[in-house]
Write an enzyme that holds these catalytic residues in place. Structure first.
Site, short mmCIF file in Angstrom:
data_model
loop_
_atom_site.label_atom_id
_atom_site.label_comp_id
_atom_site.label_asym_id
_atom_site.label_seq_id
_atom_site.Cartn_x
_atom_site.Cartn_y
_atom_site.Cartn_z
N SER A 20 73.63 -4.15 8.61
CA SER A 20 73.02 -4.97 7.83
C SER A 20 71.69 -4.84 7.56
CB SER A 20 73.50 -6.56 7.93
OG SER A 20 74.95 -6.76 7.84
N GLN A 160 76.01 -10.91 0.52
CA GLN A 160 75.72 -9.85 -0.41
C GLN A 160 75.39 -10.40 -1.79
OE1 GLN A 160 79.04 -7.07 -0.33
NE2 GLN A 160 78.72 -6.58 1.62
N ASP A 305 83.45 -9.85 9.80
CA ASP A 305 83.85 -8.80 9.96
C ASP A 305 84.62 -8.70 11.27
OD1 ASP A 305 82.78 -7.89 7.43
OD2 ASP A 305 80.84 -7.45 8.51
N LYS A 332 87.83 -7.01 1.28
CA LYS A 332 86.90 -6.37 2.07
C LYS A 332 87.43 -4.62 1.73
CE LYS A 332 84.28 -9.41 3.73
NZ LYS A 332 83.05 -9.32 3.35
N ARG A 336 92.07 -7.17 4.24
CA ARG A 336 92.37 -7.00 5.66
C ARG A 336 93.29 -8.21 6.29
NH1 ARG A 336 85.87 -5.97 7.45
NH2 ARG A 336 86.09 -3.76 6.85
C1 S3P Z 1 77.34 -7.93 4.68
C2 S3P Z 1 78.00 -9.22 4.37
C3 S3P Z 1 79.39 -9.51 4.65
C4 S3P Z 1 79.90 -8.52 5.52
C5 S3P Z 1 79.50 -7.05 5.17
C6 S3P Z 1 77.99 -6.84 5.37
C7 S3P Z 1 75.90 -7.67 4.52
O1 S3P Z 1 79.90 -9.26 3.05
O2 S3P Z 1 81.45 -8.75 5.35
O3 S3P Z 1 80.26 -6.19 6.02
O4 S3P Z 1 75.09 -6.92 4.98
O5 S3P Z 1 75.26 -8.86 3.53
P1 S3P Z 1 79.99 -10.56 2.22
O6 S3P Z 1 78.35 -10.98 2.22
O7 S3P Z 1 80.41 -10.24 0.95
O8 S3P Z 1 80.84 -11.59 2.99
#
Ligand code: S3P
Length: 414
Positions: A20, A160, A305, A332, A336
């Site tokens: 991230s 996200q 995750d 995802k 999952r």
């Molecule tokens: C992430 C947010 C998560 C996570 C992904 C990385 C990020 O997704 O599952 O692997 O870097 O902002 P969501 O925000 O859709 O839950």
């Protein structure tokens, strides 16, 4: 890949750099004024997708070992972008590009094309963006538009989506406010602040105003989501003990450590380094039988995750572990809920899918067998962890998907 069972696993290791934070460090610096160095960057498949997208948009990016040098593009070029398997690249870029006067398309692989994008296009269009999706999915088509701020209450807990709206807010008139009922990872807010953006936190809201970003060096800590697999090994192997050095301990990400504690593992943190993104050394040791656990909605974003891994570990406890409020798992890289249940059953365990999560009926171990990763990196690695303590070992199909987030995983494990 065939994973054979082991009796002892007692090691001190570093882990893959945080995915991230690497995405954000590359992407935000590519949109900033000046040049920055991202040290200890993750060069897995997903972050390589971000590097190639930002290069196509006009940033100058050089990769040498784990160091990525980024010179920001003064103005993004029109481009057809390939985000590969990466939802983070797609959603964050949609927000970043929405108000920057470019014509761009964002597409990806089959898994990415199946994932929901309305969750970003809806709020961005409410800000005035001109974005078209393909039936709510990728490819996305972004055209130049003038944006205005909105007051957005998040309908799903997703870093996200939050990030996409905040990034669009950097180029919008007025104030953009995002409110979340359950906190999701806050790497975007922390990094934008460090890069000079006008961004503040007020209770459960984040407020951003139009800002230019200043190129800022970043040293990426270890990824707790990658370290989780190593902690999982310590949990399932009878004489398991793992220390992972310099792992990121941002409190929005550490839910997995809380669950491992509740299972009865000894979890200790040493050499803690404070800062916007704290990090330190974490040791997980097995000191007796594993207890089953419950995870509910409020905790889910802090370990989203890690759920396939925790479910695999739950098969080594005695009793039912129940995960609820986790419907996000279904959208995802694979569904999952289903792929985790199929994985546990394929290894001789008992698990049951629910609309918003799953139940694992722990019987103190798994037999092993043959598991399909369904092309999902976290399913491949969760199966590998479970296999290390299984009776017969396990063949994992599609094991190379691990390189999406953890290049070198198989060398560490086998
Ligand atoms: C992430 C947010 C998560 C996570 C992904 C990385 C990020 O997704 O599952 O692997 O870097 O902002 P969501 O925000 O859709 O839950």
């Amino acid at each position: 890949m065939f994973v054979r069972p082991v009796k002892v696993f007692d090691r001190t290791l570093s882990t893959a750099p945080d995915k991230s934070i690497t995405h954000r460090a590359v992407m935000f610096n590519a949109a900033a004024e000046g040049e920055a160095v991202v040290e200890n960057a993750l060069l897995g498949g997903d972050c390589r997708s971000t590097i190639s997208c930002m290069t196509r948009l006009g940033a100058r990016i050089e990769v040498s070992g784990g160091t990525v040098r980024v010179r920001g593009a003064k103005r993004f070029a029109d481009a057809a972008l390939d985000a590969g398997n990466s939802g983070t690249t797609t959603r964050l870029l949609a927000g970043l590009l929405a108000g920057r006067g470019v014509n761009a398309s964002i597409d990806g692989d089959g898994s990415l094309r199946s994932r929901p994008m309305k969750r970003v296009t809806e709020p961005l269009c409410a800000m005035g963006a001109d974005i078209e999706s393909t039936d709510g999915r990728a490819p996305l088509y972004i055209r130049p538009a003038k944006l205005h701020g909105i007051d957005y209450v998040m309908p799903v807990a997703s870093a996200q989506v939050k990030s996409a709206v905040l990034l669009a807010g950097l180029g919008a008139d007025g104030e953009t406010r995002v409110t979340e009922s359950v906190p999701s990872r806050d790497h975007t807010e922390l990094m934008l602040k460090a890069m000079g953006a006008d961004i503040t936190k007020s209770g459960s809201s984040v407020i951003v105003r139009r800002s230019e970003l200043r190129a800022t060096d970043v040293r990426v800590p270890g990824d707790i989501s990658a370290a989780a697999f190593l902690f999982g090994v310590a949990a399932v192997v009878p004489c398991g003990r793992v220390t992972v050095t310099e792992v990121g301990l941002n409190p929005t990400r550490t839910g997995v450590l809380d669950v491992l504690c509740r299972m009865g593992l000894e979890v200790t943190r040493d050499n803690l380094k404070a800062g916007a993104e704290p990090y330190g050394d974490v040791t997980v040791a097995r000191v007796g039988a594993l207890r089953p656990f419950t995870i509910t909605a409020g905790e889910v974003p802090s370990l989203i995750d890690e759920i396939p891994l925790l479910a695999a570990v739950a098969a080594y406890a005695e009793g039912d572990s129940v995960i609820s409020g986790a419907e996000e798992l279904r959208v995802k890289e694979s569904d999952r809920v289903e792929t985790t249940v199929v994985m546990i059953r394929a290894m001789g365990g008992e698990a049951e899918a629910r609309p918003d999560g799953l139940v694992v009926r722990g019987r103190g171990g798994l037999k092993g067998g043959k598991v399909d990763s369904f092309g999902d990196h976290r399913i491949a690695m969760s199966a590998a962890v479970a296999a290390l303590a299984s009776r017969d070992g396990c063949e994992i199909l599609g094991s190379d998907s691990a390189a999406i987030s953890y290049p070198g995983f198989w060398e560490v494990l086998c």
